[in-house]
Design a protein around this motif. Structure first.
Motif, short mmCIF file in Angstrom:
data_model
loop_
_atom_site.label_atom_id
_atom_site.label_comp_id
_atom_site.label_asym_id
_atom_site.label_seq_id
_atom_site.Cartn_x
_atom_site.Cartn_y
_atom_site.Cartn_z
N SER A 1 -21.52 55.69 -80.85
CA SER A 1 -22.44 56.21 -81.52
C SER A 1 -22.49 55.21 -83.18
CB SER A 1 -21.90 57.58 -81.93
OG SER A 1 -22.23 58.52 -80.92
N ARG A 2 -22.82 54.99 -83.50
CA ARG A 2 -23.29 54.93 -85.59
C ARG A 2 -22.44 55.75 -85.75
NH1 ARG A 2 -28.99 54.48 -83.92
NH2 ARG A 2 -28.80 56.48 -85.13
N LYS A 3 -21.66 55.57 -86.92
CA LYS A 3 -20.71 56.25 -87.42
C LYS A 3 -21.20 57.17 -88.44
CE LYS A 3 -17.09 55.71 -91.79
NZ LYS A 3 -16.89 54.44 -92.27
N GLY A 4 -21.09 58.67 -88.07
CA GLY A 4 -21.79 59.83 -88.89
C GLY A 4 -22.80 60.35 -87.81
N ASP A 5 -23.02 59.51 -87.44
CA ASP A 5 -24.28 60.19 -85.84
C ASP A 5 -24.15 60.87 -85.26
OD1 ASP A 5 -26.53 61.05 -84.85
OD2 ASP A 5 -27.35 58.84 -85.38
N CYS A 6 -23.43 62.16 -84.24
CA CYS A 6 -22.85 62.49 -83.20
C CYS A 6 -23.75 62.56 -82.36
CB CYS A 6 -21.87 63.91 -83.80
SG CYS A 6 -23.55 65.76 -84.26
N ARG A 7 -25.40 62.57 -82.74
CA ARG A 7 -25.92 62.76 -81.96
C ARG A 7 -26.56 61.12 -80.72
NH1 ARG A 7 -27.07 65.24 -86.05
NH2 ARG A 7 -28.40 64.47 -86.44
N GLY B 1 -13.52 57.20 -81.91
CA GLY B 1 -12.25 57.00 -81.83
C GLY B 1 -11.60 56.49 -82.26
N SER B 2 -10.41 55.85 -82.93
CA SER B 2 -9.55 54.61 -82.83
C SER B 2 -9.00 53.85 -81.70
CB SER B 2 -8.25 55.04 -83.87
OG SER B 2 -7.60 55.97 -83.03
N ALA C 1 -7.04 45.65 -79.63
CA ALA C 1 -6.40 45.73 -78.06
C ALA C 1 -7.79 45.82 -77.46
CB ALA C 1 -5.16 46.98 -78.89
N PHE C 2 -8.21 46.80 -77.35
CA PHE C 2 -9.51 47.58 -76.82
C PHE C 2 -10.60 47.01 -76.77
CE2 PHE C 2 -12.39 50.90 -75.34
CZ PHE C 2 -11.79 50.98 -74.30
#
Length: 100
Positions: free
Chosen positions: A30-36, A8-9, A15-16
């Protein structure tokens, strides 16, 4: 300490990320595009929250540490059977792996 979050942004923002570095924390995403990618870790945190943390009020990190350590090292690693390990405890699975 490791902070685990999605991509998430709010978590990916400079800043975060700077706040994590200032507090000597590592970021796990997670790696981009890999929700698992972090599914096992996310499942563990969901179970930890449901079984231990929900309803508890810790006044500090120092107060929470012994309770979470006991849950992880005594209960989860040595007593809880995990379906992903063929219904062995992590301790049993590690012993079998090192014996082989």
């Amino acid at each position: 300490m490791i902070f685990h979050g999605d991509r998430g942004s709010q978590y990916a923002s400079h800043a975060f990320q700077d706040a994590l570095k200032q507090n000597e924390m590592l970021c796990s995403m997670s790696r981009k595009g890999d929700c698992r990618d972090n599914a096992v870790l996310e499942s563990f945190f969901e179970t930890l929250k449901r079984e231990l943390v929900d309803g508890c009020v810790y006044r500090s990190h120092e107060e929470a540490k012994p309770s979470i350590f006991e849950y992880m090292e005594v209960y989860d690693n040595r007593k809880r059977r995990h379906s992903s390990l063929g219904y062995l405890t992590p301790w049993e699975a590690e012993c079998q792996a090192t014996a082989a």
